[in-house]
Motif scaffolding. Structure first.
Motif, PDB file in Angstrom:
ATOM      1  N   ALA A  11      -5.295   4.073   0.725  1.00 18.00           N
ATOM      2  CA  ALA A  11      -4.931   2.962  -0.155  1.00 18.00           C
ATOM      3  C   ALA A  11      -5.073   1.691   0.667  1.00 18.00           C
ATOM      4  CB  ALA A  11      -3.508   3.123  -0.686  1.00 18.00           C
ATOM      5  N   ASP A  67       0.944  -1.560   6.765  1.00 19.70           N
ATOM      6  CA  ASP A  67       1.232  -1.684   5.335  1.00 19.70           C
ATOM      7  C   ASP A  67       1.062  -3.131   4.875  1.00 19.70           C
ATOM      8  OD1 ASP A  67       2.027  -0.937   2.802  1.00 19.70           O
ATOM      9  OD2 ASP A  67       4.177  -1.150   3.261  1.00 19.70           O
ATOM     10  N   ILE A  71      -8.187  -3.092  -4.166  1.00 18.10           N
ATOM     11  CA  ILE A  71      -7.591  -1.973  -3.448  1.00 18.10           C
ATOM     12  C   ILE A  71      -8.461  -0.742  -3.671  1.00 18.10           C
ATOM     13  CG2 ILE A  71      -5.967  -1.484  -5.342  1.00 18.10           C
ATOM     14  CD1 ILE A  71      -4.091  -0.288  -3.176  1.00 18.10           C
ATOM     15  N   GLU A  78       0.823  -1.207   0.000  1.00 17.07           N
ATOM     16  CA  GLU A  78       0.000   0.000   0.000  1.00 17.07           C
ATOM     17  C   GLU A  78       0.860   1.261   0.000  1.00 17.07           C
ATOM     18  OE1 GLU A  78      -3.683  -1.922   2.625  1.00 17.07           O
ATOM     19  OE2 GLU A  78      -1.937  -0.998   3.599  1.00 17.07           O
ATOM     20  N   THR A  97      -5.989  -2.295   0.805  1.00 19.91           N
ATOM     21  CA  THR A  97      -6.152  -3.521   0.040  1.00 19.91           C
ATOM     22  C   THR A  97      -6.700  -4.636   0.932  1.00 19.91           C
ATOM     23  OG1 THR A  97      -5.056  -5.054  -1.487  1.00 19.91           O
ATOM     24  CG2 THR A  97      -3.818  -4.396   0.461  1.00 19.91           C
TER      25      THR A  97
END
Length: 596
Positions: A367, A385, A394, A341, A369
């Protein structure tokens, strides 16, 4: 670039900070204290100095509050943040579903009769306090004004922001601040009012054609102002911010330190207009019976963008769309499992920063996912992350602050082969987004009257989402602007020139999230073929252009008219954005915009 919220409490810091605050409350004879998200200007976004809620609890959402009692501390959050709050606050805090549970009802259960609950009168509006006091009537619980005890225990509280102000060029503003002040002063005179109190920084920046950087990602100047019936303005802000703006402001805008604001209220003769929905309680207390409730004078004029502002927004969106296409092409060039991300966030910002007109991103890029995508306002950190794996979606929600306009766009992208259930939900979200984009409606309708159009395809499948369908957007100002909204709570009629987002979504906790967003501007609807319309209508002009992921679309779930709209939108995207991107991105865009 992505950043952590430096003043946010880590889970292990929550208990000692809460304990220190409770000691101060006990010393002051208070049974509780309300810690809001807001600052004295009642904006959605706050400077580090004013991030009291995040410092105390760890919760970083854009709406919510905490009520600290001696034996309990409730963090009140709405449906957007119920997944997020679980991950952010220590177990000494109790999440409370709000507004299903009101603060008054919660206090009645947890505070004994005769209890005293403190609040900072700078941080709550007149309406908020009046509503709370009405709801607590008969309970024996009293709300008590006090100096902020959080500040008393926050030893390393950051200093107030001191970013310099700058003039906003007339070619982008479309109207001089002299003319704006005269126009609004005439309305005050007609209403029989001597002055209006302005406490919203984006309103003051719009009125005086200035911009700043006191709030991250929002080009505003922390200030208060008094607009007088003669068109002059008393501006209360740190003078050091305005070293180079004397000529721009002129003699009719008088600058003074913010510490003089309350004393200046004492000198005003009434009636003085205050917006009780945004004005701090302390201002109303100081004015007393000279205060007259009324609409904030800048709100609607600011919302109704002029021709220069609309043209600037349209051009900014084309350049922003080119950055989005470069990012989407780059993303498609990486195999599942090879990106995280943070890598996506960094690359998107790098593409945006190729534009010299970009001043900043317009908010922290979302962002998310896989399961992170189901956190509606997710903010990636080094700890969270995640890798973009095969079968993930995403959610990429981002925007830019350009000299000529503010952008905000969301696309949901398939990583590898998406599951069919996600494609079905995506197609319903897309159908709602298209339905709103195609809508024509009679003048006089508000967001509450039409918002359901964007939800209907989801409702038919028993699905929904817990955020509004759309928010207002400023002209190189706040990415979230009032009073216009596409919300079941908004009774503000939509008018030509208003810019709003159109962003239906769907979120399955622990699995995936979906959101598709374009910005639109309200306009006079063109005549229909045949010319037999019997009523003036409004419709939308689409500002944002970037392809929608065709891999996630189940075409048989889209009605023919929706497919036709999508194919036309993609044809326009290719025409408008294609000449602005690299050859590789243009080739990718040609495929991405193929008819469905």
């Amino acid at each position: 670039m992505f950043q952590s919220f430096e003043v946010t409490a880590r889970p292990e810091q929550g208990p000692p900070r809460l304990a220190a605050l409770r000691e101060v409350l006990a010393a002051r004879g208070l049974d509780g204290f309300i810690v809001p998200r807001a600052d004295a200007h009642q904006g959605e976004y706050v400077a580090a100095r004013d991030a009291r809620l995040a410092w105390l609890t760890g919760f970083t959402g854009s709406a919510g509050f905490c009520v600290v009692l001696h034996d309990m501390a409730g963090v009140f959050i709405d449906g957007r943040y119920r997944t997020q709050v679980k991950a952010q606050v220590a177990d000494v805090f109790t999440p409370v579903a709000w507004p299903e549970t009101s603060m008054a009802d919660w206090l009645r259960v947890h505070v004994p009769r005769g209890g005293r609950v403190g609040f900072d009168p700078w941080l709550h509006t007149v309406d908020q306090i009046a509503q709370a006091e009405r709801a607590l009537a008969g309970s024996g619980i009293t709300l008590v004004q006090c100096d902020n005890p959080v500040d008393a225990v926050w030893e390393d509280q950051p200093a107030p922001p001191m970013a310099p102000a700058k003039p906003h060029p007339p070619e982008f503003a479309g109207e001089s601040h002299i003319d704006k002040r005269a126009r609004l002063a005439a309305a005050l005179k007609q209403a029989g009012e001597s002055a209006a109190v302005l406490t919203l920084p984006d309103s003051i920046c719009w009125l005086l054609n200035i911009r700043g950087a006191d709030i991250a990602r929002n080009p505003v100047v922390h200030s208060f102002a008094l607009l007088h019936v003669d068109g002059s303005v008393d501006l209360y802000a740190a003078p050091a911010k305005f070293d180079r703006l004397t000529d721009h402001l002129g003699a009719d805008v008088r600058l003074a330190a913010p510490e003089g604001f309350l004393a200046a209220l004492d000198t005003l003769e009434g009636p003085v207009r205050i917006d009780t929905g945004s004005c701090p309680q302390i201002v109303a207390d100081r004015l007393g019976d000279r205060a007259r409730p009324g609409a904030e004078p800048c709100a609607l004029p600011k919302a109704r963008k002029n021709a220069a502002e609309i043209a600037g927004a349209a051009e900014a969106h084309l350049r922003d769309g080119a950055a989005m296409v470069e990012l989407l092409c780059w993303l498609d060039g990486h195999a599942p499992g090879t990106l995280t991300e943070i890598a996506v966030v960094r690359q998107l910002e790098a593409f945006r920063r190729r534009d010299n007109a970009l001043q900043d991103i317009s908010f922290e890029t979302i962002a998310g996912t896989g399961p992170n995508g189901a956190i509606m306002h997710y903010r990636v950190t080094e700890e969270t992350d995640s890798t973009l794996e095969d079968g993930h979606l995403i959610v990429l929600d981002s925007g830019g602050q350009y000299l000529d306009g503010t952008t905000d766009i969301t696309r949901t992208i398939a990583i590898g082969t998406p599951p069919r259930e996600a494609c079905a939900a995506f197609t319903r979200v897309l159908a709602g987004m298209i339905a709103m984009s195609r809508l024509r409606w009679p003048r006089g309708l508000a967001g509450a009257h039409i918002e359901a159009i964007g939800r209907a395809p989801l409702w038919l499948a028993g699905q929904d989402f817990d955020h509004g369908l759309g928010h207002g957007v400023g002209a190189y100002l706040s990415v979230h602007e009032g009073p216009q909204r596409l919300s079941r709570m908004s009774q503000v009629p939509l008018e030509p020139g208003m810019i709003l987002s159109n962003e239906p979504g769907y979120y399955r906790e622990g699995a995936f999230g979906i959101r598709i967003e374009n910005l639109l501007v309200v306009r006079e609807a063109p005549d229909l073929p045949g010319g037999d319309a019997h009523r003036a209508m409004l419709d939308w002009q689409t500002l944002a252009f970037a392809p929608i992921d065709r891999r996630l679309i189940l075409a048989d779930l889209l009605e023919p008219a929706a497919r036709a709209w999508l194919n036309d939108y993609h044809a326009q995207t290719l025409e408008k954005i294609g000449p602005r991107v690299s050859p590789a991105a243009k080739a990718w865009l040609s495929e991405a915009c193929a008819p469905v």
